[in-house]
Scaffold this motif. Structure first.
Motif, PDB file in Angstrom:
ATOM      1  N   ALA A 277      69.750  73.009  44.284  1.00 27.16           N
ATOM      2  CA  ALA A 277      68.802  74.097  44.059  1.00 27.16           C
ATOM      3  C   ALA A 277      68.974  74.710  42.676  1.00 27.16           C
ATOM      4  N   PHE A 278      70.191  74.694  42.149  1.00 25.10           N
ATOM      5  CA  PHE A 278      70.469  75.247  40.825  1.00 25.10           C
ATOM      6  C   PHE A 278      69.662  74.487  39.770  1.00 25.10           C
ATOM      7  N   ALA A 279      69.758  73.165  39.793  1.00 28.41           N
ATOM      8  CA  ALA A 279      69.023  72.346  38.834  1.00 28.41           C
ATOM      9  C   ALA A 279      67.519  72.447  39.062  1.00 28.41           C
ATOM     10  N   GLN A 280      67.106  72.530  40.323  1.00 25.60           N
ATOM     11  CA  GLN A 280      65.677  72.618  40.618  1.00 25.60           C
ATOM     12  C   GLN A 280      65.083  73.902  40.060  1.00 25.60           C
ATOM     13  N   GLY A 281      65.801  75.012  40.227  1.00 28.75           N
ATOM     14  CA  GLY A 281      65.317  76.276  39.684  1.00 28.75           C
ATOM     15  C   GLY A 281      65.191  76.234  38.180  1.00 28.75           C
ATOM     16  N   PHE A 282      66.174  75.615  37.510  1.00 30.72           N
ATOM     17  CA  PHE A 282      66.134  75.495  36.044  1.00 30.72           C
ATOM     18  C   PHE A 282      64.955  74.635  35.620  1.00 30.72           C
ATOM     19  N   ALA A 283      64.782  73.490  36.286  1.00 38.41           N
ATOM     20  CA  ALA A 283      63.706  72.578  35.908  1.00 38.41           C
ATOM     21  C   ALA A 283      62.334  73.208  36.124  1.00 38.41           C
ATOM     22  N   ASP A 284      62.142  73.868  37.264  1.00 41.61           N
ATOM     23  CA  ASP A 284      60.842  74.486  37.538  1.00 41.61           C
ATOM     24  C   ASP A 284      60.517  75.572  36.517  1.00 41.61           C
ATOM     25  N   ALA A 285      61.530  76.374  36.170  1.00 38.41           N
ATOM     26  CA  ALA A 285      61.292  77.431  35.179  1.00 38.41           C
ATOM     27  C   ALA A 285      61.056  76.841  33.791  1.00 38.41           C
ATOM     28  N   ALA A 286      61.754  75.749  33.475  1.00 41.92           N
ATOM     29  CA  ALA A 286      61.558  75.095  32.179  1.00 41.92           C
ATOM     30  C   ALA A 286      60.133  74.563  32.061  1.00 41.92           C
ATOM     31  N   LEU A 287      59.654  73.902  33.108  1.00 39.94           N
ATOM     32  CA  LEU A 287      58.289  73.378  33.088  1.00 39.94           C
ATOM     33  C   LEU A 287      57.267  74.506  32.983  1.00 39.94           C
ATOM     34  N   ALA A 288      57.520  75.600  33.712  1.00 40.46           N
ATOM     35  CA  ALA A 288      56.611  76.746  33.660  1.00 40.46           C
ATOM     36  C   ALA A 288      56.562  77.358  32.266  1.00 40.46           C
ATOM     37  N   ALA A 289      57.673  77.231  31.507  1.00 42.76           N
ATOM     38  CA  ALA A 289      57.741  77.801  30.163  1.00 42.76           C
ATOM     39  C   ALA A 289      57.156  76.858  29.109  1.00 42.76           C
ATOM     40  N   GLY A 290      56.730  75.655  29.539  1.00 40.46           N
ATOM     41  CA  GLY A 290      56.139  74.718  28.592  1.00 40.46           C
ATOM     42  C   GLY A 290      57.089  73.677  28.054  1.00 40.46           C
ATOM     43  N   ALA A 291      58.278  73.551  28.651  1.00 39.56           N
ATOM     44  CA  ALA A 291      59.230  72.521  28.222  1.00 39.56           C
ATOM     45  C   ALA A 291      58.835  71.176  28.818  1.00 39.56           C
ATOM     46  N   ASP A 292      59.418  70.132  28.296  1.00 36.79           N
ATOM     47  CA  ASP A 292      59.200  68.773  28.786  1.00 36.79           C
ATOM     48  C   ASP A 292      60.531  68.255  29.326  1.00 36.79           C
ATOM     49  N   VAL A 293      60.619  68.043  30.631  1.00 36.54           N
ATOM     50  CA  VAL A 293      61.849  67.530  31.234  1.00 36.54           C
ATOM     51  C   VAL A 293      61.829  66.010  31.095  1.00 36.54           C
ATOM     52  N   VAL A 294      62.638  65.488  30.183  1.00 36.81           N
ATOM     53  CA  VAL A 294      62.582  64.061  29.830  1.00 36.81           C
ATOM     54  C   VAL A 294      63.698  63.244  30.462  1.00 36.81           C
ATOM     55  N   SER A 295      64.675  63.922  31.103  1.00 30.01           N
ATOM     56  CA  SER A 295      65.800  63.182  31.680  1.00 30.01           C
ATOM     57  C   SER A 295      66.348  63.927  32.888  1.00 30.01           C
ATOM     58  N   ARG A 296      66.556  63.202  33.969  1.00 31.52           N
ATOM     59  CA  ARG A 296      67.208  63.732  35.163  1.00 31.52           C
ATOM     60  C   ARG A 296      68.226  62.699  35.623  1.00 31.52           C
ATOM     61  N   ALA A 297      69.486  63.070  35.675  1.00 30.17           N
ATOM     62  CA  ALA A 297      70.523  62.115  36.067  1.00 30.17           C
ATOM     63  C   ALA A 297      71.632  62.831  36.828  1.00 30.17           C
ATOM     64  N   THR A 298      72.336  62.074  37.664  1.00 32.06           N
ATOM     65  CA  THR A 298      73.500  62.585  38.391  1.00 32.06           C
ATOM     66  C   THR A 298      74.677  61.654  38.161  1.00 32.06           C
TER      67      THR A 298
END
Length: 469
Positions: A277-298
């Motif tokens: 949920a920590f990463a999901q919250g960051f990603a959702d807020a980043a997208l809402a702010a106009g960022a481009d999420v180009v990489s997701r890895a574990t």
């Protein structure tokens, strides 16, 4: 004698017959306190006669408060109390009426059918725990073992929050049911007992026993407030399961806002053991702010090398990296990025705090940002809770104490709103869900505390410097 004169005579009689101990002397009207005290005495003709006289004047909340006591205390007068409570329950409160009818049927089925035959269908759909009282809060926690101090802090926080705030508030009893130390059979036994007596549950401390509690809450219709479980999927296990924040999702949102991500290329790299949920919250807020999420890895916990991950981040031209894992893993990642001459802003959680690392790592942490794990309380409230916690536990208010207090505060608000049955408590708690998206669907409750903050820090010269929101 007029009804008013009779009522006055009864009140005088109750007082003259002897005041008895109360849960909270400042909160309970004297006639009710005395009636409840007599209910706690061994059954007998005199006691039952006094209570039967009081029944004519007791309001529905007062009757339900006395009915928090079980048959071992109330004896034969329990039937009279339940019947009077049914008579005073309006049709607009079907859940409370169902529970009372089920309780009466358990006491005297023939009498219930004779008086309320038209309600036979309702009784047939009766709840599994008709004696569960809204005025009894069940805390599920391990009394012994390595988590006993946390259990003590949780119990103390709940008790402090549930103290009546005014004359209209009736006291609530807090009882701890011991779930044992990593002991599923004991957890189940504690739940079997707790759901029969408590109208709302708070606990457990860890995710696995809380999942068991959530399943039981779904079956029995008992609301459950999870104060500390890290697996936030628990909140989606049932409509009456609620959680105390801050959620990992909230922390991720707060960090993203502080890092000003508009137009940036963002990457996410997290341990499979971390809270998604920590990463999901960051990603959702980043997208809402106009960022481009180009990489997701574990990566697997304890990974010794981040060579492949660092190469992927640089290949994808990541400008801002969200990371979550353990401090030792952060050290390995930062060294690899430095070795590869990779330049990117980094943010995450408390595992990035400078005190979690050796001093020689501080130069690699320069400029890193992280969000706190817990709320920061307004100074006045912090002082109040520190004093209350010290009086009960010998220590200032810990995060577990604060979370227990927030859970108890939400329950106290439900009781003060007039909730008298588990279903009514659940309905009041539902009004406090944080609206929208992940937080609402996972049952997180709005703390409702002015001045509550979730701080973000930037590391500068080995120190944490708070970032203004």
């Amino acid at each position: 004698m007029s009804r008013r004169a009779a009522a006055a005579a009864l009140l005088i009689g109750l007082a003259a017959l002897g005041a008895v101990p109360r849960d909270s002397p400042a909160a309970i009207p004297t006639p009710l306190a005395n009636a409840d005290g007599w209910a706690a005495q061994p059954p007998g003709r005199e006691r039952d006669r006094i209570l039967e006289r009081w029944l004519s004047y007791g309001a529905l909340p007062e009757l339900m408060w006395v009915l928090r006591r079980g048959p071992e205390e109330l004896g034969p007068v329990e039937t009279e109390l339940v019947e009077r409570a049914i008579d005073r329950t309006p049709p607009a409160r079907p859940d409370l009426r169902r529970r009372l009818l089920a309780r009466l049927a358990a006491l005297d089925l023939r009498r219930a059918r004779k008086r309320y035959g038209a309600m036979a269908g309702v009784v047939a759909e009766a709840p599994l725990a008709p004696r569960a009282s809204a005025f009894r809060i069940g805390v599920l926690a391990p009394i012994g073992g390595p988590y006993s101090d946390y259990a003590t802090a949780l119990d103390a926080g709940v008790e402090v929050a549930l103290e009546p705030e005014g004359a209209a508030s009736l006291p609530a009893e807090v009882r701890v049911w011991d779930t044992g130390d990593d002991d599923p059979p004991r957890t189940i036994a504690a739940l079997d007992s707790a759901v029969q007596r408590a109208g709302v549950l708070v606990g457990e401390l860890l995710s696995a026993p809380t999942e068991i509690a959530a399943a039981a809450a779904r079956v029995y219709g008992t609301p459950l407030v999870s104060p500390t479980a890290t697996d936030e999927r628990i909140g989606a296990m049932g409509p009456r399961v609620y959680q105390i924040g801050p959620s990992g999702y909230q922390r991720g949102e707060r960090l993203a806002r502080a890092m000003s991500l508009g137009g940036r290329r963002v990457g996410l790299l997290t341990s499979t053991a971390s809270n998604p949920a920590f990463a999901q919250g960051f990603a959702d807020a980043a997208l809402a702010a106009g960022a481009d999420v180009v990489s997701r890895a574990t990566y697997a916990p304890g990974a010794p090398s981040f060579r492949a991950e660092a190469h992927d981040l640089t290949t994808r031209k990541v400008e801002v990296l969200f990371w979550d894992g353990e401090p030792g893993e952060a050290d390995a990642l930062l060294r690899q990025l430095a070795h590869d001459r990779a330049s990117m802003r980094i943010g995450g959680g408390g595992a990035l705090a400078p005190e979690a690392h050796h001093a020689e790592m501080h130069f690699l942490l320069e400029g890193v940002q992280y969000v706190a794990e817990e709320w920061t309380l307004p100074p006045g409230l912090r002082s109040t809770l520190d004093s209350a916690s010290s009086a009960r536990t010998g220590s200032p208010a810990s995060p577990v104490f604060v979370r227990g207090w927030l859970a108890g505060r939400a329950i106290r608000a439900a009781l003060d709103a007039g909730a008298l049955a588990p279903e009514e408590i659940a309905a009041e708690l539902a009004k406090r869900r944080i609206p929208g998206g992940f937080l609402e669907s996972h049952g997180f409750l709005e703390p409702g505390i002015p001045g509550l903050e979730l701080p973000v820090y930037t590391i500068s010269r080995g120190k944490s410097v708070a970032v203004e929101e």
